[in-house]
Design a protein around this motif. Structure first.
Motif, short mmCIF file in Angstrom:
data_model
loop_
_atom_site.label_atom_id
_atom_site.label_comp_id
_atom_site.label_asym_id
_atom_site.label_seq_id
_atom_site.Cartn_x
_atom_site.Cartn_y
_atom_site.Cartn_z
N SER A 226 -7.27 0.34 2.26
CA SER A 226 -7.09 -0.63 1.93
C SER A 226 -7.14 -0.76 0.13
O SER A 226 -7.55 -0.15 -0.33
CB SER A 226 -7.35 -1.74 2.76
OG SER A 226 -8.60 -1.52 2.81
N TRP A 228 -7.62 -4.58 -2.22
CA TRP A 228 -7.62 -6.03 -1.97
C TRP A 228 -8.39 -6.19 -3.79
O TRP A 228 -9.25 -5.98 -4.12
CB TRP A 228 -7.80 -6.74 -1.45
CG TRP A 228 -9.99 -6.82 -1.01
CD1 TRP A 228 -10.81 -7.49 -1.16
CD2 TRP A 228 -10.48 -5.35 -0.22
NE1 TRP A 228 -12.03 -6.50 -0.76
CE2 TRP A 228 -11.49 -5.79 -0.37
CE3 TRP A 228 -10.14 -4.26 -0.09
CZ2 TRP A 228 -12.57 -5.18 0.34
CZ3 TRP A 228 -10.75 -3.51 0.75
CH2 TRP A 228 -12.36 -4.00 1.18
N LEU A 242 -10.79 -4.73 -8.97
CA LEU A 242 -9.80 -3.94 -7.26
C LEU A 242 -10.46 -3.23 -6.82
O LEU A 242 -10.57 -2.51 -7.36
CB LEU A 242 -8.44 -3.38 -7.95
CG LEU A 242 -7.99 -2.91 -6.84
CD1 LEU A 242 -7.16 -4.25 -6.59
CD2 LEU A 242 -6.95 -2.60 -7.76
N ASN A 296 3.25 -4.30 -10.59
CA ASN A 296 3.34 -2.90 -10.12
C ASN A 296 1.70 -2.04 -10.39
O ASN A 296 2.21 -1.44 -11.00
CB ASN A 296 4.26 -2.31 -10.57
CG ASN A 296 6.09 -3.61 -10.14
OD1 ASN A 296 5.17 -3.87 -9.13
ND2 ASN A 296 6.41 -3.67 -10.77
N ARG A 298 -0.01 1.53 -8.17
CA ARG A 298 0.27 2.68 -7.53
C ARG A 298 -1.07 3.00 -7.47
O ARG A 298 -2.18 3.57 -8.78
CB ARG A 298 0.85 3.76 -8.52
CG ARG A 298 1.20 4.37 -6.97
CD ARG A 298 2.48 5.12 -7.53
NE ARG A 298 1.88 6.09 -8.84
CZ ARG A 298 2.17 6.19 -9.62
NH1 ARG A 298 4.05 5.40 -9.64
NH2 ARG A 298 2.31 7.21 -11.01
N TYR A 312 -1.19 4.46 -2.01
CA TYR A 312 -1.05 2.62 -2.24
C TYR A 312 -0.34 2.34 -2.74
O TYR A 312 -0.63 2.07 -4.74
CB TYR A 312 -2.63 2.25 -2.05
CG TYR A 312 -2.27 1.11 -1.20
CD1 TYR A 312 -2.74 1.58 0.03
CD2 TYR A 312 -2.71 -0.71 -1.48
CE1 TYR A 312 -3.41 -0.32 0.91
CE2 TYR A 312 -2.48 -1.57 -1.15
CZ TYR A 312 -3.05 -1.02 0.55
OH TYR A 312 -3.04 -2.10 1.32
N ILE A 314 0.17 -1.95 -4.96
CA ILE A 314 0.50 -3.41 -4.82
C ILE A 314 1.24 -4.03 -5.87
O ILE A 314 1.53 -3.89 -6.84
CB ILE A 314 -0.79 -3.99 -5.27
CG1 ILE A 314 -1.89 -2.59 -4.27
CG2 ILE A 314 -1.35 -5.69 -5.24
CD1 ILE A 314 -3.35 -3.81 -4.86
N SER A 315 1.64 -4.61 -5.51
CA SER A 315 2.67 -5.82 -6.00
C SER A 315 2.37 -7.21 -6.53
O SER A 315 2.34 -7.56 -4.92
CB SER A 315 4.21 -5.92 -6.13
OG SER A 315 4.43 -4.28 -6.27
N PHE A 316 2.65 -8.25 -6.96
CA PHE A 316 2.40 -9.70 -7.13
C PHE A 316 2.73 -10.15 -9.07
O PHE A 316 2.52 -9.13 -10.06
CB PHE A 316 0.49 -9.67 -7.44
CG PHE A 316 -0.05 -9.05 -7.89
CD1 PHE A 316 -0.54 -9.81 -9.55
CD2 PHE A 316 -0.80 -7.65 -8.04
CE1 PHE A 316 -1.43 -9.12 -10.36
CE2 PHE A 316 -1.67 -7.34 -9.50
CZ PHE A 316 -1.95 -7.72 -9.27
#
Length: 443
Positions: A226, A228, A242, A296, A298, A312, A314-316
């Motif tokens: 994971s 976050w 991160l 974006n 990765r 993994y 992540i997009s925000f």
């Protein structure tokens, strides 16, 4: 009795070789002249009989050992129905092509072994038989019955796929396409992971069902568990931490696992990490976000041979300014204004509760309800709709608030309720500055 590899039975012809050697092997004896051969004849006859018996036993043992070896490689099995079946065969073969079949067995991926075994099964049947090749995709084209030649091509076309279906779903598809006549034979070639093996075949007496398990050697696998952000809301033009959790699934420690990050198509190595056996490692990556808009990310590790869980994503979305609406009892709340003063990434607007325009609530990223005596049904309904569409709400009740109206509002949001405000004396010895609410306050 049937055989998975019946072509290997041709090796039984090699049994004739030791028999021929035994029949045509003549031993030459050397003549020895002796004055009295009476006793020598008795000894010779006795040894010759024993030798012949011993040779026959050795020959028989060799023939049996070789025969058993050939039968073992041919893999005999008993079908569910021992009675001989006649007529056309309809053979349905499921080939597991999930990512778990990427594991190696003797340096060969399990999916390749499954395809090879499927080809051997098809070759063991006649040219008049019909075949069905299924994989986890369960495409409509896979549910057709095809001839032997097209079946080999269908097997070759199967490749690894992230899509996974329960074997019960596969079994239902096979039953739906079952022909009304002929012999229905089903093969499952898989590593039979627990997550997909959920069916019961004991009650099926109309189909011959064969399970062919494949097993890999123990693989060492490391995956990204994971990721976050340390901050709830990443900020622009600042270093955002991160957090990445990486897990070692093997029983041996893993060293020098390379970690890298790609942010908006910009690659950056983050060094190497070591993870204990069956353990996890948490690493921190500093990420500078210099432009607003969609970000974006990765995150990638280098781990072989199982690689599907090495990346993994992540997009925000980062806005240039976060819009905050404070709904106050009377005019402007000076305390909130002081908090947001100097924070360039936030745009605070104060509005009196009696002057709210409900249709404009959706334009804000955060709504703060400050010291309202009660939350009316109209406001509660508007806020609920706002939250259901992804909005965020922060509530500061007043000391003499209408508890019932607040709790009705919280209940509609599936949130916790509050109790009546009470005043009690307490002594404060120190301020716990380690709490997150004091982050960057005393620095």
């Amino acid at each position: 009795m049937q055989f998975v590899h019946p072509q290997i039975l041709w090796a039984l012809l090699a049994l004739s070789i030791p028999i021929i050697i035994h029949l045509f092997h003549f031993r030459r004896f050397k003549k020895v002249y002796f004055t009295n051969v009476k006793f020598l004849k008795e000894i010779k006859e006795e040894k010759s009989t024993r030798r012949q018996l011993r040779n026959l036993l050795v020959l028989l043992s060799r023939l049996l050992a070789f025969s058993f070896l050939v039968f073992a490689f041919a893999q005999p099995f008993l079908s569910k129905n021992d009675t001989a079946k006649t007529g056309k065969n309809f053979v349905s073969i499921f080939i597991d092509n999930s990512n778990s079949m990427m594991a190696l067995s003797e340096d060969v991926p399990l999916v390749d072994k499954a395809k090879k075994k499927a080809e051997e099964i098809v070759s063991a049947y006649g040219v008049a038989d019909q075949f069905q090749i299924l994989s986890h995709e369960l495409k409509g084209s896979q549910q057709r019955w095809i001839n032997q030649e097209n079946t080999i091509q269908a097997i070759d076309d199967i490749s690894l796929n992230p899509e996974v279906n329960l074997l019960s779903n596969v079994y239902n598809k096979q039953k739906q396409s079952k022909p009304k006549e002929g012999n229905h034979v089903i093969y499952y070639i898989s590593d039979f992971q627990k997550s997909i093996t959920n069916f019961n075949l004991d009650n099926d007496t109309l189909s011959e069902i064969n399970l062919l398990p494949l097993q890999s050697i123990k693989e060492s696998n490391v995956s990204i568990d994971s990721a976050w952000f340390e901050s709830v809301v990443p900020s622009i033009n600042q270093n955002n931490k991160l957090i990445v959790r990486i897990k070692n699934h093997s029983e041996e420690p893993k060293d020098d696992i390379r970690l890298s990050i790609n942010h908006n198509n910009q690659n950056r190595p983050e060094g190497t990490i070591s993870i204990p056996a069956m353990g996890t490692k948490i690493d921190t990556i500093n990420l500078l976000i210099s432009q607003p808009g969609w970000q974006n990310i990765r995150i990638k590790i280098d781990d072989y041979p199982i690689q599907f869980d090495d990346t993994y994503f992540i997009s925000f979305n980062i806005k240039e300014k976060t819009s905050v609406l404070a709904i106050n009892k009377n005019g402007t709340n000076k305390y909130l204004s002081a908090v947001f003063n100097g924070l360039k990434s936030f745009d605070l607007k104060n509005v009196q509760v009696s002057s709210i325009k409900y249709d404009q609530l959706k334009d804000n990223d955060l709504i703060i309800l400050t010291e309202l005596n009660e939350i009316t049904s109209g406001l509660a309904s508007a806020i609920k709709s706002y939250v259901e569409n992804g909005g965020n709400v922060l509530v500061f009740p007043t000391a003499n608030a209408n508890i019932a109206s607040y709790n009705n509002f919280f209940t509609s949001l599936n949130s916790n309720t509050i109790n009546k405000w009470t005043k009690t004396k307490s002594n404060v010895f120190r301020i716990n500055t380690s709490e997150f609410v004091f982050d960057n306050v005393y620095s």
